[in-house]
Design a protein around this motif. Structure first.
Motif, PDB file in Angstrom:
ATOM      1  N   GLY A 304       0.792  -1.226   0.000  1.00  0.00           N
ATOM      2  CA  GLY A 304       0.000   0.000   0.000  1.00  0.00           C
ATOM      3  C   GLY A 304       0.821   1.269   0.000  1.00  0.00           C
ATOM      4  N   SER A 305       2.123   1.161   0.194  1.00  0.00           N
ATOM      5  CA  SER A 305       2.980   2.342   0.183  1.00  0.00           C
ATOM      6  C   SER A 305       3.388   2.706  -1.232  1.00  0.00           C
ATOM      7  N   VAL A 306       3.921   3.905  -1.385  1.00  0.00           N
ATOM      8  CA  VAL A 306       4.503   4.368  -2.648  1.00  0.00           C
ATOM      9  C   VAL A 306       5.936   4.782  -2.355  1.00  0.00           C
ATOM     10  N   LEU A 307       6.866   4.301  -3.173  1.00  0.00           N
ATOM     11  CA  LEU A 307       8.279   4.608  -3.010  1.00  0.00           C
ATOM     12  C   LEU A 307       8.703   5.560  -4.120  1.00  0.00           C
ATOM     13  N   ILE A 308       9.376   6.648  -3.727  1.00  0.00           N
ATOM     14  CA  ILE A 308       9.788   7.691  -4.668  1.00  0.00           C
ATOM     15  C   ILE A 308      11.296   7.858  -4.598  1.00  0.00           C
ATOM     16  N   VAL A 309      11.952   7.911  -5.748  1.00  0.00           N
ATOM     17  CA  VAL A 309      13.363   8.266  -5.789  1.00  0.00           C
ATOM     18  C   VAL A 309      13.462   9.759  -6.079  1.00  0.00           C
ATOM     19  N   THR A 310      14.290  10.450  -5.298  1.00  0.00           N
ATOM     20  CA  THR A 310      14.482  11.880  -5.503  1.00  0.00           C
ATOM     21  C   THR A 310      15.746  12.107  -6.318  1.00  0.00           C
ATOM     22  N   GLU A 311      15.670  13.047  -7.244  1.00  0.00           N
ATOM     23  CA  GLU A 311      16.804  13.305  -8.123  1.00  0.00           C
ATOM     24  C   GLU A 311      17.877  14.128  -7.437  1.00  0.00           C
ATOM     25  N   TYR A 312      17.493  15.205  -6.750  1.00  0.00           N
ATOM     26  CA  TYR A 312      18.478  16.130  -6.203  1.00  0.00           C
ATOM     27  C   TYR A 312      19.119  15.603  -4.918  1.00  0.00           C
ATOM     28  N   SER A 313      18.315  15.099  -3.990  1.00  0.00           N
ATOM     29  CA  SER A 313      18.865  14.632  -2.714  1.00  0.00           C
ATOM     30  C   SER A 313      19.292  13.169  -2.752  1.00  0.00           C
ATOM     31  N   VAL A 314      18.962  12.455  -3.823  1.00  0.00           N
ATOM     32  CA  VAL A 314      19.323  11.039  -4.019  1.00  0.00           C
ATOM     33  C   VAL A 314      18.866  10.221  -2.799  1.00  0.00           C
ATOM     34  N   GLU A 315      17.564  10.212  -2.597  1.00  0.00           N
ATOM     35  CA  GLU A 315      16.959   9.497  -1.478  1.00  0.00           C
ATOM     36  C   GLU A 315      15.764   8.684  -1.969  1.00  0.00           C
ATOM     37  N   VAL A 316      15.300   7.790  -1.117  1.00  0.00           N
ATOM     38  CA  VAL A 316      14.047   7.096  -1.345  1.00  0.00           C
ATOM     39  C   VAL A 316      13.061   7.560  -0.285  1.00  0.00           C
ATOM     40  N   VAL A 317      11.937   8.091  -0.726  1.00  0.00           N
ATOM     41  CA  VAL A 317      10.877   8.548   0.168  1.00  0.00           C
ATOM     42  C   VAL A 317       9.770   7.505   0.153  1.00  0.00           C
ATOM     43  N   VAL A 318       9.372   7.045   1.330  1.00  0.00           N
ATOM     44  CA  VAL A 318       8.292   6.078   1.453  1.00  0.00           C
ATOM     45  C   VAL A 318       7.040   6.810   1.925  1.00  0.00           C
ATOM     46  N   LEU A 319       5.991   6.749   1.113  1.00  0.00           N
ATOM     47  CA  LEU A 319       4.710   7.360   1.459  1.00  0.00           C
ATOM     48  C   LEU A 319       3.716   6.262   1.809  1.00  0.00           C
ATOM     49  N   THR A 320       2.910   6.518   2.824  1.00  0.00           N
ATOM     50  CA  THR A 320       1.854   5.578   3.201  1.00  0.00           C
ATOM     51  C   THR A 320       0.550   6.334   3.397  1.00  0.00           C
ATOM     52  N   PRO A 321      -0.602   5.709   3.076  1.00  0.00           N
ATOM     53  CA  PRO A 321      -1.882   6.356   3.346  1.00  0.00           C
ATOM     54  C   PRO A 321      -2.138   6.402   4.850  1.00  0.00           C
ATOM     55  N   GLN A 322      -2.649   7.522   5.310  1.00  0.00           N
ATOM     56  CA  GLN A 322      -2.939   7.649   6.741  1.00  0.00           C
ATOM     57  C   GLN A 322      -4.081   6.717   7.136  1.00  0.00           C
ATOM     58  N   PRO A 323      -4.010   6.142   8.333  1.00  0.00           N
ATOM     59  CA  PRO A 323      -5.101   5.257   8.787  1.00  0.00           C
ATOM     60  C   PRO A 323      -6.435   5.993   8.828  1.00  0.00           C
ATOM     61  N   ALA A 324      -7.483   5.281   8.532  1.00  0.00           N
ATOM     62  CA  ALA A 324      -8.823   5.877   8.545  1.00  0.00           C
ATOM     63  C   ALA A 324      -9.115   6.491   9.911  1.00  0.00           C
ATOM     64  N   GLY A 325      -9.614   7.708   9.908  1.00  0.00           N
ATOM     65  CA  GLY A 325      -9.989   8.384  11.139  1.00  0.00           C
ATOM     66  C   GLY A 325      -8.867   9.093  11.845  1.00  0.00           C
ATOM     67  N   SER A 326      -7.630   8.935  11.360  1.00  0.00           N
ATOM     68  CA  SER A 326      -6.495   9.557  12.046  1.00  0.00           C
ATOM     69  C   SER A 326      -6.259  10.988  11.601  1.00  0.00           C
ATOM     70  N   ALA A 327      -6.812  11.372  10.470  1.00  0.00           N
ATOM     71  CA  ALA A 327      -6.639  12.728   9.949  1.00  0.00           C
ATOM     72  C   ALA A 327      -7.792  13.050   9.018  1.00  0.00           C
ATOM     73  N   GLU A 328      -7.925  14.322   8.707  1.00  0.00           N
ATOM     74  CA  GLU A 328      -8.974  14.738   7.781  1.00  0.00           C
ATOM     75  C   GLU A 328      -8.729  14.098   6.423  1.00  0.00           C
ATOM     76  N   PRO A 329      -9.737  13.464   5.845  1.00  0.00           N
ATOM     77  CA  PRO A 329      -9.540  12.818   4.546  1.00  0.00           C
ATOM     78  C   PRO A 329      -9.294  13.847   3.447  1.00  0.00           C
ATOM     79  N   ALA A 330      -8.833  13.353   2.321  1.00  0.00           N
ATOM     80  CA  ALA A 330      -8.602  14.206   1.165  1.00  0.00           C
ATOM     81  C   ALA A 330      -9.938  14.600   0.534  1.00  0.00           C
ATOM     82  N   ALA A 331      -9.867  15.425  -0.514  1.00  0.00           N
ATOM     83  CA  ALA A 331     -11.088  15.912  -1.165  1.00  0.00           C
ATOM     84  C   ALA A 331     -11.956  14.776  -1.670  1.00  0.00           C
ATOM     85  N   SER A 332     -11.329  13.667  -2.048  1.00  0.00           N
ATOM     86  CA  SER A 332     -12.072  12.518  -2.559  1.00  0.00           C
ATOM     87  C   SER A 332     -12.761  11.716  -1.459  1.00  0.00           C
TER      88      SER A 332
END
Length: 452
Positions: A304-332
């Motif tokens: 369920g995560s998304v992994l991003i490679v950054t060009e300038y900082s040469v890093e891997v960023v791991v994104l995860t969806p926030q658990p339901a109810g833990s934060a305000e949902p997105a517009a969708s």
């Protein structure tokens, strides 16, 4: 991996100052024996499959790997007697073959395939367009090298080269359009434009033809205040090659929940959209990454995560969806994404003028492979039970300026834009580590490798 798999190859052509064929094709094969005559100190020897027979104790070069006598071991260099060997071609479990031009196209630096139809979509980076191509009878030969005895081995096109033909007229894109992806349901394609930051959605009909075009809301720089305060113009040039921050959309990914995620390399932004039929892209939410990180390409992990490679900082960023109810949902109404981890993309650390290029998963998603331009390396990272990544080892890619790579089973293919070659590596199933290159193909200015 399937016994044989065709791969579309994007290239830079004359309008970009290079001599690529347009959209080309190569074939990756596994399980077949490769046989070639050889001589060990003048004594005939044979390479068959992954075995070598002949003078016992001799060193036999097989696709760059050394084997001893009859005991072939691809990826392992044996310490054996220094006998001379000539006439070997290659012998590995997986081999690649350059097929040739599929269709002439202006600098198709990235391509994508329809999920169920024989349609290929390509950007034209210099022409600033997107076009569809339809596959035709693959038994028809043609293009560069057909009937031309002056053609080199690397651009020959024998009978059997898969062929494409234009499917409709090209559609306008934006400046330096550099990436395209296709909805898994075949409803639309999304193009990203490095030159002006545009994200463009093209609606497709049931035949796969482009029928409409919509441009997403332009991005604004979340780091504008910090950028205005930064006086180190020389430092900005050293990190990015550009003195001014500009929106530079670079990649798109259709998420499992149907939303679309795009990167903006110039503004350090990740943007999430929803598709609205007949209207295009509706912005769902945005995620700000660190100043001058430069998110470039991304891949979805089965967890369920998304992994991003950054060009300038040469890093891997791991994104995860926030658990339901833990934060305000997105517009969708769906969860927002948040940063779960930022890790170095290499084991040794980034070097000056390095730039992250591409990111891909192993077939079992236990490992991540990141290529880095500048130092021209590929790094293997392990994915742990939490979904975090850990760099394991760096290895030379065997060429200059690795632009793109693809993993298919035990094979890793890397396209080198500047040195005009595609290198093949063998992946160890247990450790995930690549060995090689086991083979190199001469391909002019390759920029993308997309399974057909």
């Amino acid at each position: 991996m399937e016994p044989s798999r065709e791969i579309w190859v994007g290239t830079y052509t004359t309008d970009s100052g290079r001599d690529g064929v347009g959209i080309g094709a190569l074939r990756l094969s596994s399980g077949g024996a490769v046989r070639a005559d050889a001589a060990v100190n003048g004594v005939p020897a044979t390479v068959a499959g992954d075995g070598a027979t002949g003078s016992a104790g001799a060193t036999v070069e097989v696709g760059g790997d050394a084997v001893t006598g009859a005991a072939a071991s691809p990826g392992v260099i044996a310490a054996v007697a220094g006998d001379a060997v000539t006439g070997i071609t290659a012998s590995t479990g997986v081999t690649a073959e350059w097929l040739g031009r599929a269709v002439e196209a202006p600098s198709p630096s990235f391509v994508a395939v329809h999920p169920s139809l024989p349609i290929v979509y390509a950007v034209a980076e210099r022409a600033e367009t997107v076009a569809a191509y339809r596959r035709v009878d693959a038994s028809v030969a043609g293009g560069v090298g057909a009937g031309d005895t002056s053609a080199t081995e690397s651009v020959r096109e024998p009978t059997g080269v898969p062929q494409l033909e234009p499917f409709g007229e090209p559609w306008p894109a934006g400046a330096a359009v550099c990436h395209i992806s296709v909805d898994p349901q075949g409803r639309y394609a999304v193009a990203c434009c490095w030159g002006d930051g545009q994200v463009v959605l093209y609606e497709l009909d049931s035949d796969g033809a482009i029928v409409d075009r919509f441009v997403g809301t332009p991005a604004t720089d979340p780091h504008a205040e910090a950028a205005a305060a930064e006086a180190d113009v020389a430092g900005m040039l050293a990190r990015t090659g550009f003195a001014a921050r500009t929106s530079r959309a670079h990649c798109s990914l259709v998420l499992p929940d149907g939303r679309i995620m795009t990167t903006d390399l110039g503004f350090d932004l990740v943007r999430v959209w929803t598709f609205v039929p007949g209207a295009g892209l509706a912005l769902d939410h945005e995620l700000e990454l660190p100043f001058w990180s430069g998110p470039r390409h991304l891949v979805a992990h089965p967890n369920g995560s998304v992994l991003i490679v950054t060009e300038y900082s040469v890093e891997v960023v791991v994104l995860t969806p926030q658990p339901a109810g833990s934060a305000e949902p997105a517009a969708s109404g769906l969860p927002r994404y948040t940063v779960a981890q930022i890790s170095p993309a290499t084991a040794r650390g980034a070097r000056p003028l390095d730039g992250g290029a591409e990111i891909a998963l192993s077939d079992d998603a236990r490992f991540v492979y990141v290529t880095v331009r500048g130092s021209n390396s590929v790094t293997t990272l392990r994915v742990d039970d939490r979904g975090h990544v850990h760099p394991l080892a760096d290895l030379s890619t065997g060429g200059d300026w690795p632009r793109h790579h693809v993993v298919l089973g035990s094979a890793l293919l890397i396209a080198h834009e500047r040195s005009s070659q595609v290198t093949l590596f063998a992946l160890d199933a247990s450790s995930g580590l690549p060995s090689g290159p086991t083979q190199q193909l001469a391909v002019e200015a390759p920029t993308a490798l997309i399974p057909a």
